[in-house]
Every structure is written in structure tokens, then in C-alpha cells.
Design a protein around this motif. Structure first.
Motif, mmCIF file in Angstrom:
data_model
loop_
_atom_site.group_PDB
_atom_site.id
_atom_site.type_symbol
_atom_site.label_atom_id
_atom_site.label_comp_id
_atom_site.label_asym_id
_atom_site.label_seq_id
_atom_site.Cartn_x
_atom_site.Cartn_y
_atom_site.Cartn_z
ATOM 1 N N GLU A 1 50.258 60.309 41.530
ATOM 2 C CA GLU A 1 49.274 59.516 42.279
ATOM 3 C C GLU A 1 49.777 59.236 43.692
ATOM 4 O OE1 GLU A 1 48.337 55.978 40.061
ATOM 5 O OE2 GLU A 1 47.275 57.107 38.504
ATOM 6 N N ASN A 2 51.060 58.902 43.827
ATOM 7 C CA ASN A 2 51.637 58.644 45.144
ATOM 8 C C ASN A 2 51.586 59.887 46.015
ATOM 9 O OD1 ASN A 2 53.387 56.002 45.886
ATOM 10 N ND2 ASN A 2 53.179 56.186 43.659
ATOM 11 N N LEU A 3 52.010 61.009 45.477
ATOM 12 C CA LEU A 3 52.019 62.245 46.267
ATOM 13 C C LEU A 3 50.604 62.637 46.682
ATOM 14 C CD1 LEU A 3 54.749 64.197 44.303
ATOM 15 C CD2 LEU A 3 54.931 63.338 46.645
ATOM 16 N N LYS A 4 49.662 62.547 45.766
ATOM 17 C CA LYS A 4 48.282 62.911 46.086
ATOM 18 C C LYS A 4 47.717 62.016 47.181
ATOM 19 C CE LYS A 4 43.986 64.249 44.015
ATOM 20 N NZ LYS A 4 43.412 64.825 42.825
ATOM 21 N N SER A 5 48.036 60.731 47.137
ATOM 22 C CA SER A 5 47.498 59.803 48.132
ATOM 23 C C SER A 5 48.051 60.060 49.535
ATOM 24 C CB SER A 5 47.759 58.355 47.720
ATOM 25 O OG SER A 5 49.132 58.032 47.848
ATOM 26 N N HIS A 6 49.140 60.832 49.623
ATOM 27 C CA HIS A 6 49.728 61.182 50.917
ATOM 28 C C HIS A 6 49.570 62.679 51.224
ATOM 29 C CE1 HIS A 6 51.691 57.291 50.176
ATOM 30 N NE2 HIS A 6 51.608 57.188 51.492
ATOM 31 N N ASN A 7 48.613 63.316 50.562
ATOM 32 C CA ASN A 7 48.322 64.740 50.754
ATOM 33 C C ASN A 7 49.537 65.621 50.482
ATOM 34 O OD1 ASN A 7 45.600 64.264 51.576
ATOM 35 N ND2 ASN A 7 46.424 63.562 53.542
ATOM 36 N N LEU A 8 50.354 65.214 49.495
ATOM 37 C CA LEU A 8 51.536 65.996 49.137
ATOM 38 C C LEU A 8 51.430 66.550 47.715
ATOM 39 C CD1 LEU A 8 54.284 63.821 50.837
ATOM 40 C CD2 LEU A 8 53.534 66.116 51.499
ATOM 41 N N ASP A 9 50.213 66.723 47.250
ATOM 42 C CA ASP A 9 49.990 67.392 45.971
ATOM 43 C C ASP A 9 49.896 68.897 46.240
ATOM 44 O OD1 ASP A 9 47.629 66.864 47.399
ATOM 45 O OD2 ASP A 9 46.386 66.796 45.595
ATOM 46 N N ILE A 10 51.031 69.414 46.747
ATOM 47 C CA ILE A 10 51.130 70.795 47.217
ATOM 48 C C ILE A 10 52.366 71.455 46.609
ATOM 49 C CG2 ILE A 10 49.905 70.373 49.388
ATOM 50 C CD1 ILE A 10 52.646 70.144 50.773
ATOM 51 N N PRO A 11 52.365 72.791 46.550
ATOM 52 C CA PRO A 11 53.572 73.489 46.080
ATOM 53 C C PRO A 11 54.773 73.126 46.959
ATOM 54 C CG PRO A 11 51.712 74.983 46.171
ATOM 55 C CD PRO A 11 51.267 73.696 46.832
ATOM 56 N N GLY A 12 55.936 73.094 46.328
ATOM 57 C CA GLY A 12 57.146 72.741 47.061
ATOM 58 C C GLY A 12 57.460 71.261 46.995
ATOM 59 N N THR A 13 56.633 70.505 46.257
ATOM 60 C CA THR A 13 56.917 69.093 46.004
ATOM 61 C C THR A 13 57.067 68.920 44.496
ATOM 62 O OG1 THR A 13 54.617 68.385 45.706
ATOM 63 C CG2 THR A 13 55.483 68.404 47.980
ATOM 64 N N VAL A 14 57.544 67.773 44.098
ATOM 65 C CA VAL A 14 57.724 67.487 42.670
ATOM 66 C C VAL A 14 56.377 67.413 41.939
ATOM 67 C CG1 VAL A 14 57.771 64.963 42.848
ATOM 68 C CG2 VAL A 14 59.102 66.096 41.066
ATOM 69 N N TYR A 15 55.284 67.322 42.676
ATOM 70 C CA TYR A 15 53.955 67.240 42.070
ATOM 71 C C TYR A 15 53.732 68.362 41.062
ATOM 72 C CZ TYR A 15 48.921 66.439 41.691
ATOM 73 O OH TYR A 15 47.665 66.147 41.214
ATOM 74 N N PHE A 16 54.185 69.578 41.403
ATOM 75 C CA PHE A 16 53.977 70.734 40.537
ATOM 76 C C PHE A 16 55.204 71.099 39.705
ATOM 77 C CE2 PHE A 16 50.571 71.414 43.645
ATOM 78 C CZ PHE A 16 49.513 71.569 42.779
ATOM 79 N N ASP A 17 56.195 70.250 39.675
ATOM 80 C CA ASP A 17 57.413 70.504 38.920
ATOM 81 C C ASP A 17 57.142 70.268 37.436
ATOM 82 O OD1 ASP A 17 59.927 70.632 37.816
ATOM 83 O OD2 ASP A 17 60.867 69.343 39.314
ATOM 84 N N ASP A 18 57.318 71.315 36.617
ATOM 85 C CA ASP A 18 57.095 71.185 35.175
ATOM 86 C C ASP A 18 57.988 70.118 34.555
ATOM 87 O OD1 ASP A 18 55.152 73.155 35.157
ATOM 88 O OD2 ASP A 18 56.580 74.752 34.696
ATOM 89 N N ASN A 19 59.161 69.918 35.116
ATOM 90 C CA ASN A 19 60.093 68.933 34.567
ATOM 91 C C ASN A 19 59.649 67.495 34.807
ATOM 92 O OD1 ASN A 19 61.825 70.941 33.645
ATOM 93 N ND2 ASN A 19 62.846 71.072 35.622
ATOM 94 N N LEU A 20 58.675 67.286 35.680
ATOM 95 C CA LEU A 20 58.215 65.935 35.976
ATOM 96 C C LEU A 20 57.710 65.223 34.715
ATOM 97 C CD1 LEU A 20 57.732 63.719 38.041
ATOM 98 C CD2 LEU A 20 55.528 64.778 38.577
ATOM 99 N N ASN A 21 57.172 65.968 33.796
ATOM 100 C CA ASN A 21 56.664 65.376 32.560
ATOM 101 C C ASN A 21 57.763 65.053 31.548
ATOM 102 O OD1 ASN A 21 53.925 65.500 33.380
ATOM 103 N ND2 ASN A 21 53.935 67.685 32.912
ATOM 104 N N HIS A 22 59.003 65.450 31.879
ATOM 105 C CA HIS A 22 60.135 65.260 30.959
ATOM 106 C C HIS A 22 61.370 64.818 31.732
ATOM 107 C CE1 HIS A 22 57.639 67.419 28.093
ATOM 108 N NE2 HIS A 22 57.450 68.322 29.026
ATOM 109 N N LEU A 23 61.203 63.879 32.653
ATOM 110 C CA LEU A 23 62.325 63.456 33.502
ATOM 111 C C LEU A 23 63.505 62.914 32.701
ATOM 112 C CD1 LEU A 23 60.629 61.807 36.593
ATOM 113 C CD2 LEU A 23 61.825 63.987 36.462
#
Length: 159
Positions: free
Chosen positions: A20-42
């Protein structure tokens, strides 16, 4: 505010806060943690080594309102990377980021680190202000950084 170490049951809530934070700053883009598969299993990452830690921040009703982590940085000796400092919108503006940075820096010192590194983006103006106010100094992009959309890099000596 109170905090505790990340647990596996926290993964989905934390991933949602970060996205939600990344999307609100237009950072829901490749190369950010937004698309990191591991984000769901930190928790898998942070619980795998004693050189890492991730702290969950809780409100007075024990709801997760954010977190902050640190992990070893492979390309700089005795350096930890400050990672994933994110708060819910309701938690912002109360000085929590400063307290969390102090917590993670103290943890880094206790784990034997001499400096703290972080990556951020120019879209995250408030975060940049906080980091600079906490003594982080802007450095050139390390050559070891690859596949990253982050464009601001900071370092701080721990004492």
C-alpha cells in the motif's frame, strides 16, 4: 507504541502495508520490493540468521501498524542494511520512524555492525527527510546494486 520480533503469522499483514505504501508513492513497479515474491514470507528471511532482525510495531490494541528490519549487507564489511521501514497511514506523523530507526541501529550495534546502509527513492520525500535528520549521508550508487529502481543510497557510521 510497542514492538516485537516478526512472526510467520505477521507476513500477510506486513506485505499489505508495504505494498500500500509503495503504490501510494507510484513505486508499484519492477525493481522494488512490491513485486518481490519473498515479501509474502518475510519471516523466512529474517528468522534464518542471527545477523538479521525485523521488528513489528503494534498500536495499543495490538494491531500491526508497521515495521523495520536489518540484515547483513554482502558488499560492505561490517555493514547492515536498514530494510523495509513502513507504517500505516494512521501511524505516520507521530515520530515513530525516528524511534524505529534508533531501535534498528541499536540492534545493529549489538549484532556487531559498524555502519548502516539503506536504499530509497526520490518519491519518498518524507523518508529521505527522516533519514537525513537521523544522520544518514547520501552516497553514490554502489556498483553492486543491480535490478533496483531505488535511486538514493545512504550510509551512516554506528557508534
Amino acid at each position: 507504541m510497542h514492538y516485537r520480533l516478526l512472526e510467520p503469522n505477521d507476513n500477510s499483514i506486513l506485505a499489505e502495508i508495504i505494498r500500500e505504501n509503495l503504490k501510494s508513492h507510484n513505486l508499484d513497479i519492477p525493481g522494488t520490493v512490491y513485486f518481490d515474491d519473498n515479501l509474502n514470507h518475510l519471516s523466512d528471511f529474517y528468522l534464518a540468521s542471527p545477523k538479521r532482525a525485523y521488528f513489528i510495531v503494534l498500536d495499543d490494541d495490538n494491531n500491526i501498524i508497521g515495521g523495520i528490519g536489518l540484515a547483513e549487507l554482502d558488499f560492505m564489511d561490517d555493514t547492515a542494511e536498514l530494510q523495509k521501514l513502513y507504517l500505516t497511514n494512521a501511524a505516520k506523523g507521530h515520530g515513530l520512524s525516528y524511534k524505529l530507526i534508533e531501535l534498528v541501529e541499536d540492534t545493529g550495534i549489538n549484532k556487531g555492525y559498524k555502519q548502516m546502509y539503506l536504499e530509497t527513492h526520490t518519491n519518498l520525500k518524507t523518508a529521505i527527510h527522516v533519514y537525513e535528520k537521523c544522520g544518514y549521508k547520501l552516497i553514490e550508487r554502489p556498483k553492486e546494486v543491480v535490478h533496483s529502481s531505488m535511486n538514493r543510497f545512504y550510509l551512516k557510521e554506528l557508534s
